[in-house]
Design a protein around this motif. Structure first.
Motif, PDB file in Angstrom:
ATOM      1  N   GLU A 230       0.827  -1.209   0.000  1.00 36.13           N
ATOM      2  CA  GLU A 230       0.000   0.000   0.000  1.00 36.13           C
ATOM      3  C   GLU A 230       0.860   1.258   0.000  1.00 36.13           C
ATOM      4  OE1 GLU A 230      -2.593  -0.313   3.324  1.00 36.13           O
ATOM      5  OE2 GLU A 230      -3.668  -2.071   2.543  1.00 36.13           O
ATOM      6  N   ARG A 231       1.939   1.222   0.761  1.00 36.76           N
ATOM      7  CA  ARG A 231       2.809   2.390   0.851  1.00 36.76           C
ATOM      8  C   ARG A 231       3.510   2.657  -0.491  1.00 36.76           C
ATOM      9  NH1 ARG A 231       5.163   0.844   5.057  1.00 36.76           N
ATOM     10  NH2 ARG A 231       7.272   0.300   4.430  1.00 36.76           N
ATOM     11  N   VAL A 232       4.017   1.609  -1.108  1.00 34.84           N
ATOM     12  CA  VAL A 232       4.713   1.778  -2.388  1.00 34.84           C
ATOM     13  C   VAL A 232       3.728   2.191  -3.478  1.00 34.84           C
ATOM     14  CG1 VAL A 232       6.170   0.678  -4.135  1.00 34.84           C
ATOM     15  CG2 VAL A 232       6.469   0.086  -1.721  1.00 34.84           C
ATOM     16  N   ARG A 233       2.538   1.585  -3.468  1.00 35.89           N
ATOM     17  CA  ARG A 233       1.545   1.935  -4.498  1.00 35.89           C
ATOM     18  C   ARG A 233       1.129   3.403  -4.368  1.00 35.89           C
ATOM     19  NH1 ARG A 233      -3.450  -1.679  -6.658  1.00 35.89           N
ATOM     20  NH2 ARG A 233      -1.644  -3.003  -7.064  1.00 35.89           N
ATOM     21  N   HIS A 234       0.927   3.864  -3.152  1.00 35.60           N
ATOM     22  CA  HIS A 234       0.551   5.270  -2.949  1.00 35.60           C
ATOM     23  C   HIS A 234       1.654   6.190  -3.460  1.00 35.60           C
ATOM     24  CE1 HIS A 234      -1.260   8.788  -1.060  1.00 35.60           C
ATOM     25  NE2 HIS A 234      -0.073   9.064  -0.537  1.00 35.60           N
TER      26      HIS A 234
ATOM     27  N   GLU B  83       1.726   6.167  -7.341  1.00 35.57           N
ATOM     28  CA  GLU B  83       0.632   6.929  -7.945  1.00 35.57           C
ATOM     29  C   GLU B  83       0.839   8.438  -7.787  1.00 35.57           C
ATOM     30  OE1 GLU B  83      -1.707   5.983  -9.828  1.00 35.57           O
ATOM     31  OE2 GLU B  83      -1.706   3.806  -9.568  1.00 35.57           O
ATOM     32  N   CYS B  84       1.340   8.841  -6.629  1.00 35.43           N
ATOM     33  CA  CYS B  84       1.463  10.273  -6.338  1.00 35.43           C
ATOM     34  C   CYS B  84       2.729  10.893  -6.899  1.00 35.43           C
ATOM     35  CB  CYS B  84       1.411  10.508  -4.828  1.00 35.43           C
ATOM     36  SG  CYS B  84      -0.162  10.092  -4.068  1.00 35.43           S
ATOM     37  N   GLU B  85       3.844  10.158  -6.871  1.00 41.05           N
ATOM     38  CA  GLU B  85       5.133  10.738  -7.229  1.00 41.05           C
ATOM     39  C   GLU B  85       5.662  10.288  -8.589  1.00 41.05           C
ATOM     40  OE1 GLU B  85       6.471  13.068  -5.583  1.00 41.05           O
ATOM     41  OE2 GLU B  85       5.360  12.977  -3.693  1.00 41.05           O
TER      42      GLU B  85
ATOM     43  N   SER C 248      14.862   9.036  -9.538  1.00 44.03           N
ATOM     44  CA  SER C 248      15.651   7.896  -9.074  1.00 44.03           C
ATOM     45  C   SER C 248      16.136   8.132  -7.651  1.00 44.03           C
ATOM     46  CB  SER C 248      16.843   7.661 -10.008  1.00 44.03           C
ATOM     47  OG  SER C 248      16.414   7.347 -11.316  1.00 44.03           O
ATOM     48  N   ARG C 249      16.610   9.335  -7.378  1.00 46.29           N
ATOM     49  CA  ARG C 249      17.094   9.670  -6.040  1.00 46.29           C
ATOM     50  C   ARG C 249      15.953   9.700  -5.023  1.00 46.29           C
ATOM     51  NH1 ARG C 249      22.503   8.807  -5.850  1.00 46.29           N
ATOM     52  NH2 ARG C 249      23.403   9.503  -7.814  1.00 46.29           N
ATOM     53  N   LEU C 250      14.827  10.229  -5.452  1.00 50.94           N
ATOM     54  CA  LEU C 250      13.672  10.297  -4.557  1.00 50.94           C
ATOM     55  C   LEU C 250      13.230   8.894  -4.140  1.00 50.94           C
ATOM     56  CD1 LEU C 250      11.437  11.917  -3.145  1.00 50.94           C
ATOM     57  CD2 LEU C 250      10.124  11.815  -5.293  1.00 50.94           C
ATOM     58  N   ILE C 251      13.181   7.977  -5.090  1.00 49.39           N
ATOM     59  CA  ILE C 251      12.812   6.592  -4.777  1.00 49.39           C
ATOM     60  C   ILE C 251      13.849   5.966  -3.845  1.00 49.39           C
ATOM     61  CG2 ILE C 251      12.541   4.275  -5.767  1.00 49.39           C
ATOM     62  CD1 ILE C 251      11.304   5.650  -8.243  1.00 49.39           C
ATOM     63  N   ALA C 252      15.125   6.213  -4.127  1.00 49.78           N
ATOM     64  CA  ALA C 252      16.181   5.651  -3.280  1.00 49.78           C
ATOM     65  C   ALA C 252      16.047   6.124  -1.841  1.00 49.78           C
ATOM     66  CB  ALA C 252      17.548   6.022  -3.846  1.00 49.78           C
ATOM     67  N   ARG C 253      15.636   7.377  -1.664  1.00 48.55           N
ATOM     68  CA  ARG C 253      15.531   7.927  -0.310  1.00 48.55           C
ATOM     69  C   ARG C 253      14.378   7.333   0.494  1.00 48.55           C
ATOM     70  NH1 ARG C 253      16.932  12.798  -3.004  1.00 48.55           N
ATOM     71  NH2 ARG C 253      14.764  13.542  -2.988  1.00 48.55           N
ATOM     72  N   GLN C 254      13.510   6.570  -0.149  1.00 50.10           N
ATOM     73  CA  GLN C 254      12.436   5.900   0.598  1.00 50.10           C
ATOM     74  C   GLN C 254      12.959   4.710   1.413  1.00 50.10           C
ATOM     75  OE1 GLN C 254       9.562   7.693   0.393  1.00 50.10           O
ATOM     76  NE2 GLN C 254      10.923   8.886  -0.940  1.00 50.10           N
TER      77      GLN C 254
ATOM     78  N   ARG D  51       4.321  -1.420 -11.881  1.00 56.15           N
ATOM     79  CA  ARG D  51       2.912  -1.306 -12.270  1.00 56.15           C
ATOM     80  C   ARG D  51       2.613   0.095 -12.811  1.00 56.15           C
ATOM     81  NH1 ARG D  51      -0.840   1.042  -9.222  1.00 56.15           N
ATOM     82  NH2 ARG D  51      -3.036   0.772  -9.830  1.00 56.15           N
ATOM     83  N   VAL D  52       3.326   1.094 -12.298  1.00 55.40           N
ATOM     84  CA  VAL D  52       3.159   2.463 -12.756  1.00 55.40           C
ATOM     85  C   VAL D  52       4.224   2.832 -13.788  1.00 55.40           C
ATOM     86  CG1 VAL D  52       3.222   4.892 -12.041  1.00 55.40           C
ATOM     87  CG2 VAL D  52       2.008   3.196 -10.653  1.00 55.40           C
ATOM     88  N   SER D  53       5.471   2.442 -13.524  1.00 58.90           N
ATOM     89  CA  SER D  53       6.583   2.774 -14.419  1.00 58.90           C
ATOM     90  C   SER D  53       7.588   1.638 -14.442  1.00 58.90           C
ATOM     91  CB  SER D  53       7.274   4.066 -13.963  1.00 58.90           C
ATOM     92  OG  SER D  53       8.501   4.248 -14.638  1.00 58.90           O
TER      93      SER D  53
END
Length: 398
Positions: A15-19, A22-24, A43-49, A79-81
């Motif tokens: 749920e957290r990754v899907r949200h 969808e948003c970012e 790429s950096r934004l995803i890494a920082r999660q 699923r999104v990208s």
């Protein structure tokens, strides 16, 4: 089936990754498709999660949640990208070599940075002349005092243009025992990337070329001993590469089904939704069946991997089933969309393009079939999953 393999924590992670996706991620897709180059900021934004640390232990700053959780992360991003799913899966290949072959100092230095999203790792094995024939590589590293000097060229390096730490396998001697792996920081003199070339799909991701021209690295950057390079390359591909690419294919497959069912509900023929036509309904049923089978193969394989059980064959089969299934389903979806699928205003053509990128890495479908035939004939040469499970158990006892 999802409930059988996945726990409450897995569902919360999904749920957290899907949200987030969808948003970012989704709002940035038009820009990535238009630019057709690596999207560094995303790429950096995803890494920082913190998701690159899925298989990194908590003691080294990671999530310590294992391969099924890693699969869910990559699947939901894909699923999104597909491009961003590919970015994470390629980073996970870079994680593998340090987790399994790094010494304690290397782990303490790099794993917390990767887990925090401050370092994007890669693995560089393939060369232009040898392709998937790892033993045919010609790039070299020559010992010079306390350093090694690396020369050669690597291609199809995932995250090539955004990576900070390259795991490079090169020759230090002849034969299968003459390969050695090194950690090479992207800013080292003599290490450079070629200009990114446009590709068919996965826009926003980079998988380009690295050149090493008298690139000097300290011996402390060597992963394991001289001669361990083949194990670094093969284990990363078999245990992480196949599972990770399976997850990318699975996420794209889910998107194909969702987009196609949505299209069939929106479009009307003869006064009814398109899905009321029996020929269309049969195709939708086939998409659903393929996806269920593909997910079962994927989750079962990484479940075994998380349990430390022998699962090389299951990982091969998961990659084979998921890649062939998503390609078949994407083609069927294009048939259902007909002329509408040819325009970029709908994402179905992007899914087909992206899916083709998952075919070759970590072994084409023919390679998976040949290896599975060896399993059937009793000719397989041991299992990397067993070897690394034993290595992990030994490390835990130290």
């Amino acid at each position: 089936m999802d409930g059988y393999f996945a726990s409450r924590l897995h569902h919360q992670l999904r749920e957290r990754v899907r949200h987030f996706a969808e948003c970012e991620v989704r709002p940035r897709i038009p820009a990535m498709e238009a630019a057709r180059t690596v999207h560094r900021d995303l790429s950096r934004l995803i890494a920082r999660q913190g998701w690159l640390g899925a298989t990194i232990s908590k003691g080294h700053g990671g999530m310590g949640v294992g391969h099924l959780a890693k699969t869910i992360i990559i699947e939901e991003l894909s699923r999104v990208s597909g491009a961003m799913g590919a970015m994470v899966q390629a980073s996970q290949l870079g994680v593998a070599k340090i987790v399994h072959f790094g010494n304690e100092e290397q782990k303490k230095t790099w794993l917390p940075l990767i887990a925090a999203g401050e370092c994007l790792p890669t693995i560089a094995v393939t060369e232009p002349e040898s392709g998937g024939h790892v033993l045919g590589m010609s790039a070299t590293a020559v010992r010079d005092g306390d350093d090694y000097v690396i020369n050669g060229r690597k291609v199809y390096v995932g995250n090539s243009h955004v990576g900070d730490l390259h795991g490079v396998v090169v020759r230090t001697g002849p034969g299968s025992g003459g390969l050695t792996a090194f950690l090479v920081e992207s800013g080292r003199p003599g290490c450079r990337t070629d200009e990114q070339k446009p590709t068919m799909g996965l826009h926003g991701f980079s998988f380009g070329e690295l050149h090493f021209d008298d690139c000097r690295v300290p011996a402390a950057n060597r992963l394991g001993e001289e001669g361990d390079g083949l194990a670094v390359a093969y284990s990363s591909s078999v245990l992480y590469g196949r599972a990770n690419l399976t997850a990318v294919a699975l996420g794209i497959h889910q998107a194909v089904l969702e987009e196609t069912t949505r299209f069939c509900a929106e479009r009307h023929r003869y006064g009814k939704p398109l899905h009321e036509l029996s020929s269309i309904k049969l195709k939708l049923g086939q998409l659903q069946s393929r996806l269920m089978t593909a997910r079962l193969a994927a989750y079962h394989a990484v479940h075994l991997l998380d349990q430390g059980l022998a699962c090389d064959a299951e990982l091969m089969n998961a990659k084979l089933v998921n890649v062939e299934s998503v390609l078949d389903s994407a083609r069927n979806a294009m048939e259902i969309h007909a002329a509408s699928g040819l325009f970029t205003e709908r994402p179905i053509e992007r899914y087909l393009r992206d899916a083709h990128h998952i075919f070759a890495p970590a072994g084409t479908s023919d390679i998976q079939l040949l290896r599975l035939a060896e399993v059937a004939l009793g000719q397989s040469k041991g299992q990397w999953s067993e070897r690394l499970a034993e290595l992990t158990r030994m490390e835990a006892l130290v």
